[in-house]
Design a protein around this motif. Structure first.
Motif, PDB file in Angstrom:
ATOM      1  N   GLU A  17      36.592  43.147 -14.865  1.00 21.40           N
ATOM      2  CA  GLU A  17      36.603  43.913 -13.617  1.00 21.40           C
ATOM      3  C   GLU A  17      37.727  43.444 -12.705  1.00 21.40           C
ATOM      4  O   GLU A  17      38.417  44.247 -12.081  1.00 21.40           O
ATOM      5  CB  GLU A  17      35.270  43.663 -12.931  1.00 21.40           C
ATOM      6  N   VAL A  18      37.893  42.131 -12.628  1.00 15.02           N
ATOM      7  CA  VAL A  18      38.898  41.602 -11.711  1.00 15.02           C
ATOM      8  C   VAL A  18      40.299  41.841 -12.246  1.00 15.02           C
ATOM      9  O   VAL A  18      41.191  42.269 -11.514  1.00 15.02           O
ATOM     10  CB  VAL A  18      38.660  40.098 -11.468  1.00 15.02           C
ATOM     11  N   LEU A  19      40.497  41.569 -13.529  1.00 12.66           N
ATOM     12  CA  LEU A  19      41.812  41.818 -14.115  1.00 12.66           C
ATOM     13  C   LEU A  19      42.172  43.289 -13.963  1.00 12.66           C
ATOM     14  O   LEU A  19      43.291  43.648 -13.636  1.00 12.66           O
ATOM     15  CB  LEU A  19      41.831  41.405 -15.583  1.00 12.66           C
ATOM     16  N   ALA A  20      41.165  44.142 -14.180  1.00 14.40           N
ATOM     17  CA  ALA A  20      41.421  45.577 -14.033  1.00 14.40           C
ATOM     18  C   ALA A  20      41.784  45.924 -12.598  1.00 14.40           C
ATOM     19  O   ALA A  20      42.519  46.881 -12.358  1.00 14.40           O
ATOM     20  CB  ALA A  20      40.194  46.370 -14.473  1.00 14.40           C
ATOM     21  N   ALA A  21      41.267  45.163 -11.627  1.00 16.32           N
ATOM     22  CA  ALA A  21      41.612  45.425 -10.229  1.00 16.32           C
ATOM     23  C   ALA A  21      43.004  44.915  -9.898  1.00 16.32           C
ATOM     24  O   ALA A  21      43.651  45.424  -8.987  1.00 16.32           O
ATOM     25  CB  ALA A  21      40.588  44.780  -9.305  1.00 16.32           C
ATOM     26  N   MET A  22      43.450  43.922 -10.638  1.00 16.86           N
ATOM     27  CA  MET A  22      44.798  43.399 -10.385  1.00 16.86           C
ATOM     28  C   MET A  22      45.872  44.329 -10.936  1.00 16.86           C
ATOM     29  O   MET A  22      46.999  44.359 -10.426  1.00 16.86           O
ATOM     30  CB  MET A  22      44.958  42.047 -11.062  1.00 16.86           C
ATOM     31  N   VAL A  23      45.512  45.063 -11.969  1.00 11.02           N
ATOM     32  CA  VAL A  23      46.513  45.909 -12.620  1.00 11.02           C
ATOM     33  C   VAL A  23      47.161  46.896 -11.652  1.00 11.02           C
ATOM     34  O   VAL A  23      48.393  46.967 -11.576  1.00 11.02           O
ATOM     35  CB  VAL A  23      45.892  46.614 -13.850  1.00 11.02           C
ATOM     36  N   PRO A  24      46.390  47.664 -10.889  1.00  6.48           N
ATOM     37  CA  PRO A  24      47.055  48.606  -9.984  1.00  6.48           C
ATOM     38  C   PRO A  24      47.923  47.910  -8.932  1.00  6.48           C
ATOM     39  O   PRO A  24      48.914  48.481  -8.479  1.00  6.48           O
ATOM     40  CB  PRO A  24      45.899  49.346  -9.300  1.00  6.48           C
ATOM     41  N   VAL A  25      47.565  46.687  -8.568  1.00  5.10           N
ATOM     42  CA  VAL A  25      48.354  45.979  -7.561  1.00  5.10           C
ATOM     43  C   VAL A  25      49.755  45.709  -8.098  1.00  5.10           C
ATOM     44  O   VAL A  25      50.763  46.030  -7.467  1.00  5.10           O
ATOM     45  CB  VAL A  25      47.675  44.644  -7.175  1.00  5.10           C
ATOM     46  N   ILE A  26      49.784  45.124  -9.284  1.00  9.54           N
ATOM     47  CA  ILE A  26      51.079  44.788  -9.877  1.00  9.54           C
ATOM     48  C   ILE A  26      51.864  46.058 -10.185  1.00  9.54           C
ATOM     49  O   ILE A  26      53.080  46.133  -9.977  1.00  9.54           O
ATOM     50  CB  ILE A  26      50.876  43.950 -11.151  1.00  9.54           C
ATOM     51  N   SER A  27      51.158  47.055 -10.656  1.00  8.73           N
ATOM     52  CA  SER A  27      51.822  48.309 -10.979  1.00  8.73           C
ATOM     53  C   SER A  27      52.442  48.939  -9.738  1.00  8.73           C
ATOM     54  O   SER A  27      53.618  49.316  -9.730  1.00  8.73           O
ATOM     55  CB  SER A  27      50.803  49.238 -11.630  1.00  8.73           C
ATOM     56  N   ALA A  28      51.662  49.038  -8.666  1.00  9.74           N
ATOM     57  CA  ALA A  28      52.180  49.656  -7.441  1.00  9.74           C
ATOM     58  C   ALA A  28      53.334  48.844  -6.870  1.00  9.74           C
ATOM     59  O   ALA A  28      54.225  49.389  -6.220  1.00  9.74           O
ATOM     60  CB  ALA A  28      51.069  49.790  -6.408  1.00  9.74           C
ATOM     61  N   ALA A  29      53.317  47.531  -7.107  1.00 10.51           N
ATOM     62  CA  ALA A  29      54.387  46.684  -6.579  1.00 10.51           C
ATOM     63  C   ALA A  29      55.671  46.828  -7.377  1.00 10.51           C
ATOM     64  O   ALA A  29      56.727  46.373  -6.947  1.00 10.51           O
ATOM     65  CB  ALA A  29      53.945  45.227  -6.591  1.00 10.51           C
ATOM     66  N   THR A  30      55.571  47.454  -8.538  1.00  7.64           N
ATOM     67  CA  THR A  30      56.708  47.496  -9.446  1.00  7.64           C
ATOM     68  C   THR A  30      57.367  48.861  -9.550  1.00  7.64           C
ATOM     69  O   THR A  30      58.586  48.963  -9.749  1.00  7.64           O
ATOM     70  CB  THR A  30      56.260  47.049 -10.860  1.00  7.64           C
ATOM     71  N   THR A  31      56.578  49.917  -9.424  1.00  5.35           N
ATOM     72  CA  THR A  31      57.104  51.236  -9.744  1.00  5.35           C
ATOM     73  C   THR A  31      58.260  51.686  -8.853  1.00  5.35           C
ATOM     74  O   THR A  31      59.089  52.477  -9.270  1.00  5.35           O
ATOM     75  CB  THR A  31      56.010  52.316  -9.648  1.00  5.35           C
ATOM     76  N   HIS A  32      58.308  51.195  -7.617  1.00  5.64           N
ATOM     77  CA  HIS A  32      59.334  51.709  -6.714  1.00  5.64           C
ATOM     78  C   HIS A  32      60.513  50.757  -6.544  1.00  5.64           C
ATOM     79  O   HIS A  32      61.330  50.949  -5.645  1.00  5.64           O
ATOM     80  CB  HIS A  32      58.707  52.005  -5.350  1.00  5.64           C
ATOM     81  N   LEU A  33      60.590  49.743  -7.379  1.00  4.20           N
ATOM     82  CA  LEU A  33      61.729  48.834  -7.283  1.00  4.20           C
ATOM     83  C   LEU A  33      62.994  49.511  -7.769  1.00  4.20           C
ATOM     84  O   LEU A  33      62.951  50.345  -8.665  1.00  4.20           O
ATOM     85  CB  LEU A  33      61.487  47.599  -8.160  1.00  4.20           C
ATOM     86  N   SER A  34      64.109  49.097  -7.189  1.00  2.00           N
ATOM     87  CA  SER A  34      65.373  49.600  -7.721  1.00  2.00           C
ATOM     88  C   SER A  34      65.604  48.925  -9.072  1.00  2.00           C
ATOM     89  O   SER A  34      65.102  47.832  -9.314  1.00  2.00           O
ATOM     90  CB  SER A  34      66.513  49.243  -6.779  1.00  2.00           C
ATOM     91  N   PRO A  35      66.377  49.578  -9.966  1.00  2.00           N
ATOM     92  CA  PRO A  35      66.598  48.993 -11.291  1.00  2.00           C
ATOM     93  C   PRO A  35      67.161  47.570 -11.227  1.00  2.00           C
ATOM     94  O   PRO A  35      66.778  46.714 -12.035  1.00  2.00           O
ATOM     95  CB  PRO A  35      67.595  49.944 -11.936  1.00  2.00           C
ATOM     96  N   GLU A  36      68.043  47.287 -10.261  1.00  2.00           N
ATOM     97  CA  GLU A  36      68.636  45.946 -10.203  1.00  2.00           C
ATOM     98  C   GLU A  36      67.583  44.891  -9.900  1.00  2.00           C
ATOM     99  O   GLU A  36      67.509  43.842 -10.528  1.00  2.00           O
ATOM    100  CB  GLU A  36      69.722  45.874  -9.122  1.00  2.00           C
ATOM    101  N   LEU A  37      66.761  45.183  -8.884  1.00  2.00           N
ATOM    102  CA  LEU A  37      65.738  44.215  -8.518  1.00  2.00           C
ATOM    103  C   LEU A  37      64.693  44.084  -9.622  1.00  2.00           C
ATOM    104  O   LEU A  37      64.206  42.987  -9.915  1.00  2.00           O
ATOM    105  CB  LEU A  37      65.086  44.624  -7.195  1.00  2.00           C
ATOM    106  N   ALA A  38      64.372  45.212 -10.216  1.00  2.00           N
ATOM    107  CA  ALA A  38      63.393  45.163 -11.304  1.00  2.00           C
ATOM    108  C   ALA A  38      63.905  44.287 -12.440  1.00  2.00           C
ATOM    109  O   ALA A  38      63.157  43.526 -13.049  1.00  2.00           O
ATOM    110  CB  ALA A  38      63.101  46.567 -11.804  1.00  2.00           C
TER     111      ALA A  38
END
Lengths: 164, 797
Positions: B397-418
């Motif tokens: 349950e907790v790992l599953a709750a962490m997934v959207p956090v990391i995902s949302a933090a990553t999707t909008h990064l510029s390619p260089e920063l990513a």
């Protein structure tokens, strides 16, 4: 009928909390074991407590929120096939009392097996004309005749199908 | 001079349509006529409009009247004044005020709403009109509020006041010299604050809305007012019993924070932090239940997220949230799973709120992702060396709750920063490179891809890897991608834990979906492709030497196939098959048809059949964490239609040829595909499939009956015209099935009977009496859940 600017009969209704959804028990999910009809089931019937007051479009409250129908005033005896629903108009001169009572009665007729005897009346002491209203509601022929009136039937149907 | 009298006459008509037409025409006229044309008729127009609004039962008529009044007011506002002519707007507004104002003061409040609406319509047309009306009305309303003491009356008055405030909002700032509002600042604030302290929840809610509007007016609230505002919002958020008010207060804080970031970060965040910490450490307070504690904590967490709507505030709240996370993880008491999930939910919300701002987004990513990874790695290592301590964080349950956090933090990064980030995260998982993590002194090494019983906890963290690596923008190169793919593949096939195996499969699929095309397997079909999350068009793929994709896919197939045939891990192999198939179906990869055929074949498998059938839902539905457009997956346009066209004939054929025990699987698969099809496509394809579905209804197998019923129900709602052609069969079969010995079937049949009411009335009328009669029986069904459906259905009929 009264328009949107017509007097709000009760501009100051006290608002009560809504009871939550009835949780499903393991017994209810079992194919074999029978569940008898109980008070909560009648109370939860959308016709009993979700009739929206058509007089008050600014405050579309349900009968439950206005405390017009409470679960404690619904009495069912499945074995004896009887149902009694007591409703409390918000103010003693409420002109909607007959319509509300009729709507509750109609919904019960449509929702319960034929074997049931239905008794819908006003909580004693809460309305100026309760005797007259109760008499009308108890008179089967009168109720049947009222439902032959297509305009009245349409109003009742509107009340019953109104969902927030 | 001919038109206007006619319009006035028509407005008096009994026919609603005539009224509406004349009102709409009047509104249109006002755009063209000037005050000269209207002058003579203003009194009559006003008189008719007023009468209509005061007396009407129709919302439509009321709305048109108000629109007409607005138009009239706007037209008159456009007039140019000269010193000797009458100010028509002023006299028009005066007559409106004269007729409406006094109703606002009536003790029984009979006509307040119509009057208020008329005044607001007239006032909203121009700044001039607004000033004229508000000058007269605002002081009156404020006085009325004080006069009436009952909450419901005050609510009505405040709502009317709010209507005027919202008009002021249109013009943004409040100008010193002209504004009535500014001169009334003290009483207005006093009224609003009093509403916030009233016990009535409804009044509080209106107060909160009013607060939000006042806050948005530049120059209105003074610094001391603002402090009071924050204090009130804090109180409502944390200590108001009713959750509606609490939520509304949080949202209000969120909308006001960007306008006054210093006040909120200086005054609100520290208090929330204090409450969070105090509450957590003094859990030995005897009298207060842990329920209260927990809900106060929840509210603090939610409020911290809600108020993080400005970069400077985010920099305050994120450390607090992370600090709390670490504390909970160390504490490890009962209930901490829920606490951890709550923190993650708050972090997720903040992540979403940071996405649009480049700087904020990078700050968030850099701060949160390493921290989450560090905490998780720490917990996993503790688990290996000292089982039972710090378990909560590793719960699914907790790992599953962490997934959207990391995902949302990553999707909008510029390619260089990513790319910068990827160069740390992937080596962490592949090589145990922990140097970039905060507090990185760990007792043992991090080797999630190695075999070994004691590494099970570490392996679960592949969920976090998935969240990160499958959310990267498309053109970010992943270091050691080859190796990563192989490791993931191995993990998904060999791991004992279903959660880990599935996550590894999803991660593998997510990467494969975005992998550049291979030469050997041919080019992906040249379908149009979706843009990235930022709306950039992808170049059409040209043939590149990426043999890697072909090789890895072949490897996957080679491992899957024996696993599917027999052995202890058939379900796992199926999971891998499903995710890889989905990844390839989305991008129109040629291999997808081979894999889909495999899946179709499994429908007749005794053990895997039902799971394979459900797999069709996985293929068609939108998955929340991987393989969707938001995380830059390669999702081709109309892939569902294509899948339907390619595979439904095979499903139909399979159904007819299948043995009785597995027919249901084909039906289930079919219904999943149908349920996800866009409506227009469904409607065109339905006629050919309907006969199959109707036949299936006669099948004696209960599972088939259930699948068919659940397939038909949405179709009745979506495609009533087509279903009407078969109404006779449908009515008969549904009514029949309401007597089934199986409760679930009776319920499904009743739901279908209910859904029938979406068909045209002309189609249903011949059946009305019969259906109502037949539905009387299930009203007395021995099961309550069945009766409930019967009541609903019969009521509709």
């Amino acid at each position: 009928g009264p328009g949107g600017g017509a007097p709000l009969e009760n501009a100051n209704p006290l608002i009560y909390r809504r009871s939550g959804e009835r949780p499903v028990t393991a017994r209810e999910e079992d194919d074999e074991l029978p569940d008898s009809i109980d008070d909560r089931e009648i109370f939860d019937n959308p016709g009993t407590h979700l009739i929206r007051s058509i007089n008050d479009p600014e405050h579309p409250l349900t009968l439950e929120e206005l405390n017009v129908v409470e679960q404690v005033r619904v009495k069912v005896d499945d074995a004896a096939s009887t149902v009694a629903v007591e409703f409390t108009p918000t103010i003693p001169h409420c002109s909607m009392a007959t319509l509300i009572g009729l709507s509750i009665k109609v919904k019960l007729i449509r929702s319960l097996p034929e074997r049931f005897k239905l008794d819908v009346h006003i909580t004693p002491g809460t309305h100026a004309s309760e005797h007259a209203v109760n008499k009308q509601l108890a008179d089967k022929e009168r109720v049947a005749a009222a439902l032959e009136n297509s305009h009245l039937l349409e109003v009742v149907n509107q009340c019953l199908s109104a969902r927030s | 001079q001919f038109l206007l009298p006619l319009l006035i006459e028509k407005m008096d008509s009994d026919l609603q349509s005539a009224k509406l037409d004349s009102l709409q025409t009047l509104t249109a006229c006002c755009a063209i006529y000037g005050q000269k044309e209207l002058q003579e008729f203003l009194p009559s127009l006003w008189s008719s409009l007023r009468r209509e609004v005061f007396q009407t039962a129709s919302e439509k008529v009321e709305a048109e009247c108000l629109a007409a009044l607005y138009a009239l007011s706007a037209c008159l506002s456009r007039s140019v004044l000269s010193s000797d002519t009458e100010d028509l707007l002023d006299s028009f507004l005066s007559s409106i005020l004269q007729d409406c104002r006094h109703h606002l003061c009536e003790p029984d409040m009979k006509l307040v709403w119509p009057s208020a609406k008329l005044l607001q319509a007239a006032a909203g047309a121009s700044l001039r009109a607004y000033h004229r009306v508000s000058h007269s009305v605002l002081p009156l309303l404020l006085e009325q509020y004080t006069k009436h003491s009952q909450s419901s009356q005050r609510r009505t008055i405040l709502e009317m006041l709010l209507g005027f405030l919202e008009l002021q909002q249109k013009w943004g700032h409040v100008e010193e010299d002209e504004s009535t509002l500014l001169s009334l600042r003290a009483p207005v604030c006093s009224v609003v604050f009093s509403a916030l302290t009233d016990p009535s929840v409804q009044l509080q809610l209106v107060g909160i809305r009013a607060l939000t509007v006042l806050g948005s007016l530049q120059g209105f609230l003074s610094p001391s007012d603002l402090e009071l505002v924050v204090d009130h919002l804090l109180r409502l958020t944390l200590h108001e019993e009713d959750s509606q008010s609490s939520k509304a207060a949080m949202e209000a804080a969120g909308s006001l924070a960007p306008i006054y970031p210093k006040v909120f970060s200086g005054r609100m965040v520290p208090r929330l932090e204090e409450e969070l910490q105090a509450d957590f450490s003094s859990s030995e307070r005897e009298e207060e239940s842990s329920q209260d504690h927990s809900s106060l904590r929840q509210r603090c967490l939610q409020a911290l997220a809600a108020v993080s709507t400005h970069t400077s505030i985010v920099r305050e709240t994120v450390p607090v949230l992370l600090q709390h996370l670490r504390k909970v993880q160390k504490g490890s008491e009962a209930g901490s799973t829920q606490d951890l999930v709550s923190v993650c939910q708050s972090l997720h919300r903040v992540a979403l709120q940071c996405q649009q701002d480049v700087e904020g987004c990078w700050y968030y990513h850099q701060t949160v992702v390493p921290c989450l990874l560090a905490v998780a790695v720490q917990a996993a290592m503790q688990e290996s060396t000292q089982p039972l301590l710090g378990r909560a964080l590793l719960e699914e349950e907790v790992l599953a709750a962490m997934v959207p956090v990391i995902s949302a933090a990553t999707t909008h990064l510029s390619p260089e920063l990513a790319a910068q980030s990827v160069s740390h995260v992937v080596p962490l998982f592949l090589d145990g490179e922990v140097s970039f993590l905060p507090q990185n002194s760990f007792p043992c090494s991090f080797q999630p891809f190695e075999d070994g019983e004691c590494l099970e906890a570490q392996r679960r963290l592949v969920a976090l890897l998935m969240a990160f690596v499958c959310s990267l923008p498309r053109n970010v190169a992943i270091p050691q991608q080859e190796r990563l793919l192989r490791e993931l593949l191995a993990l998904s096939c060999s791991c004992n834990c279903p959660f880990t195996a599935t996550t590894a499969a999803k991660c593998f699929a997510g990467l494969v979906n975005k992998h550049p095309a291979g030469k050997g397997a041919g080019q992906d079909a040249m379908g149009p492709c979706q843009g990235t999350g930022r709306g950039m068009a992808q170049p059409v793929p040209f043939v590149s030497p990426g043999q890697q994709l072909d090789e890895i896919l072949q490897l996957a197939v080679d491992r899957m196939e024996p696993g599917l045939v027999e052995g202890p891990r058939r379900t796992q192999a199926l999971t891998l098959l499903l995710w890889v198939t989905k990844a390839l179906v989305l991008r129109y990869h040629p291999l997808s048809s081979h894999l889909t055929d495999k899946l179709l074949g499994l429908l007749s498998d005794a053990e895997l059949g039902p799971a394979a059938a459900d797999g069709f839902s996985l293929l068609m539905a939108e998955s929340p964490d991987v393989l969707h457009k938001g995380c830059h997956a390669d999702v081709r346009i109309m892939f569902r239609q294509r899948f339907f066209t390619d595979n439904v004939p095979k499903l139909v054929q399979g159904f007819y040829g299948a043995g009785p025990d597995v027919k249901a699987n084909y039906l289930k698969g079919l219904s999943h595909v149908l349920n996800h099809l866009p409506k227009p496509v469904l409607v065109t394809e339905l006629p050919t499939l309907l006969s199959l579905l109707l036949e299936a209804l006669s099948c004696s197998d209960r599972v088939v009956q259930l699948s068919t019923l659940s397939c038909l129900q949405p179709l009745l709602l979506e495609a009533p015209q087509i279903m009407s052609l078969h109404v006779d069969t449908l009515v008969t079969k549904f009514l029949n099935l309401t007597s089934s010995p199986t409760m679930a079937v009776r319920i499904a049949a009743l739901r279908c009977a209910h859904a029938l009411t979406s068909l045209p009335v002309t189609v249903l009328l011949p059946y009305k009496a019969r259906v109502i009669r037949a539905l009387a029986k299930p009203l007395d069904d021995k099961k309550r859940l069945v009766r409930k459906e019967a009541v609903a259905a019969r009521g509709e009929w």
